[in-house]
Enzyme design. Structure first.
Site, mmCIF file in Angstrom:
data_model
loop_
_atom_site.group_PDB
_atom_site.id
_atom_site.type_symbol
_atom_site.label_atom_id
_atom_site.label_comp_id
_atom_site.label_asym_id
_atom_site.label_seq_id
_atom_site.Cartn_x
_atom_site.Cartn_y
_atom_site.Cartn_z
ATOM 1 N N TYR A 137 43.448 37.552 32.151
ATOM 2 C CA TYR A 137 44.770 37.607 32.067
ATOM 3 C C TYR A 137 45.587 36.518 31.118
ATOM 4 O O TYR A 137 46.638 36.667 30.626
ATOM 5 C CB TYR A 137 45.422 37.682 33.420
ATOM 6 C CG TYR A 137 45.110 38.597 34.592
ATOM 7 C CD1 TYR A 137 44.457 39.802 34.035
ATOM 8 C CD2 TYR A 137 45.169 38.532 35.816
ATOM 9 C CE1 TYR A 137 44.242 40.795 34.974
ATOM 10 C CE2 TYR A 137 44.935 39.414 36.715
ATOM 11 C CZ TYR A 137 44.306 40.532 36.362
ATOM 12 O OH TYR A 137 44.051 41.547 37.222
ATOM 13 N N LYS A 182 30.025 37.903 38.407
ATOM 14 C CA LYS A 182 28.715 38.957 37.926
ATOM 15 C C LYS A 182 27.939 38.224 36.974
ATOM 16 O O LYS A 182 28.135 38.413 35.676
ATOM 17 C CB LYS A 182 29.776 40.117 37.098
ATOM 18 C CG LYS A 182 28.875 41.222 36.753
ATOM 19 C CD LYS A 182 28.400 42.099 37.960
ATOM 20 C CE LYS A 182 27.997 43.406 37.419
ATOM 21 N NZ LYS A 182 27.346 43.983 38.540
ATOM 22 N N ASP A 214 30.374 43.733 42.563
ATOM 23 C CA ASP A 214 30.178 45.223 43.223
ATOM 24 C C ASP A 214 29.680 45.139 44.601
ATOM 25 O O ASP A 214 29.868 45.920 45.433
ATOM 26 C CB ASP A 214 29.432 46.072 42.130
ATOM 27 C CG ASP A 214 28.216 45.149 41.702
ATOM 28 O OD1 ASP A 214 27.901 44.024 41.759
ATOM 29 O OD2 ASP A 214 27.481 45.984 40.772
ATOM 30 N N ASP A 238 42.016 39.532 41.952
ATOM 31 C CA ASP A 238 43.205 40.413 41.981
ATOM 32 C C ASP A 238 42.793 41.796 42.784
ATOM 33 O O ASP A 238 43.384 42.272 43.576
ATOM 34 C CB ASP A 238 43.516 40.719 40.718
ATOM 35 C CG ASP A 238 44.856 41.241 40.593
ATOM 36 O OD1 ASP A 238 45.466 41.704 41.665
ATOM 37 O OD2 ASP A 238 45.346 41.568 39.419
#
Length: 351
Positions: A137, A182, A214, A238
């Site tokens: 972001y 990740k 995930d 988020d």
């Protein structure tokens, strides 16, 4: 307490008005003083001042002890030179608000509000600690007609400071931090693992475990009660915190805090501006009121904060529910029911 109020756009002014009313009642009942000032922010500020974060609003925020925000954004500003959300990102950066705390709890007795089976939802009480001023972001970006890129960058210092927030929070909860990343693919995630593992050594009473994002998303719907504190980076936080809001029953129930080092914190419901229902008086104010309770707690009024959280649960358990909770109460009716429940408590008992 000097509080800057930023109602914002859409349903923001409606839910913020109920949160302000709850704060005023808490001050009256708790014997502390409030000084509130309202300022344009987001799309409303674009309309009034030509920018989503006017200098006067930023100055007022810097001078405040805490900030209470409603929501920003909406299709009315899709073609504006600056989107309303740019004001929120700029405010976070200007005040150094690097840690976003998003608690989500399934209220005992209201497990049926969750889309999960009651036995899966029961006992869910999770705090997501999301890094707020780094990652995709805030990274460098390029955008063209045929190609685009967004840079995800983190430093060890950025990870360290938010990791301490998560571990300190876990010490006052159930003593477990789950780092979500990740790391099998992303270099930034491998940095997060190394740094957070070092920080964990400073908190021997807190257990650290790791999950890929995930797998974490899957576990939030399979076994949400297994989590205590989830620590993660900006984008993952988020997404997962919004997923978690559905597990808790409604995005309208949940508040959040964005904190830095010593300056004023920003407290806001996690929902958006919901322009489709703005002005209809049907938005759920509970998330905004929960945010007000978090603000009180951060400013040393823990008894009032606990009483306000309890009043939210009592009002909803008592059957006063807005449409997102399966009821027909208006914004004002639920706000009034929460204040009635709060007025019936004693802060000494809440302490």
């Amino acid at each position: 307490m000097r509080l800057a109020v930023l109602p914002g756009d859409g349903i923001g002014p409606e839910v913020t008005a109920e949160a302000v009313a709850a704060l005023r009642l808490a001050a009256d009942q708790g014997g502390f003083a409030l000084e509130l000032s309202e300022h344009p922010f987001g799309g409303a500020a674009i309309d009034a001042c030509g920018t989503p974060l006017p200098e006067a609003t930023l100055a007022a925020c810097r001078a405040a002890d805490g900030l209470l925000m409603g929501a920003v954004g909406g299709p009315a500003w899709d073609n504006a030179p600056q989107r309303p959300e740019a004001g929120l990102l700029a405010l976070r950066a200007a005040l150094g608000l690097y840690a976003n705390l998003r608690p989500a709890r399934v209220i005992p007795g209201l497990e049926a509000l969750s889309p999960l089976r009651p036995e899966l939802a029961r006992g869910t009480d999770i705090l997501v600690v999301r890094e707020l001023t780094g990652g995709l972001y805030f990274g460098a970006r390029e955008e063209g007609a045929e190609a685009a890129s967004d840079l995800c960058a983190y430093s060890a210092q950025e990870v360290t400071r938010v990791a301490h927030v998560a571990f300190r929070a876990a010490q006052g909860r159930r003593g477990r931090v789950t780092l979500v990343d990740k790391a099998n693919v992303l270099a930034t995630s491998r940095l997060w693992r190394r740094v957070v593992t070092r920080v964990a050594a400073e908190y021997p009473g807190v257990t650290l475990d790791h999950l890929y994002v995930d797998a974490a998303a899957m576990e939030l719907v399979r076994r949400p009660a297994r989590f205590d504190v989830i620590l993660t980076e900006n984008l993952f936080g988020d997404i997962l915190s919004d997923q978690l809001s559905a597990v808790a029953g409604s995005i309208g129930l949940l508040g959040s805090a964005s904190l830095g080092n010593g300056g004023p914190g920003l407290f806001e419901p996690i929902h958006g501006s919901a322009p489709d229902i703005a002005g209809r008086g049907i938005a759920n104010p509970a998330g905004a009121i929960a945010s007000a309770a978090m603000l009180l707690d951060a400013l040393g009024q823990g008894a009032a904060a606990r009483a306000l959280h309890a009043a939210i649960e009592a009002a909803v358990l008592g059957g006063c529910r807005t449409r997102d909770l399966g009821g027909a109460a208006t914004t004002a009716e639920l706000g009034a029911a929460i204040r009635t429940a709060f007025a019936a408590t004693t802060l000494e008992a809440a302490a």
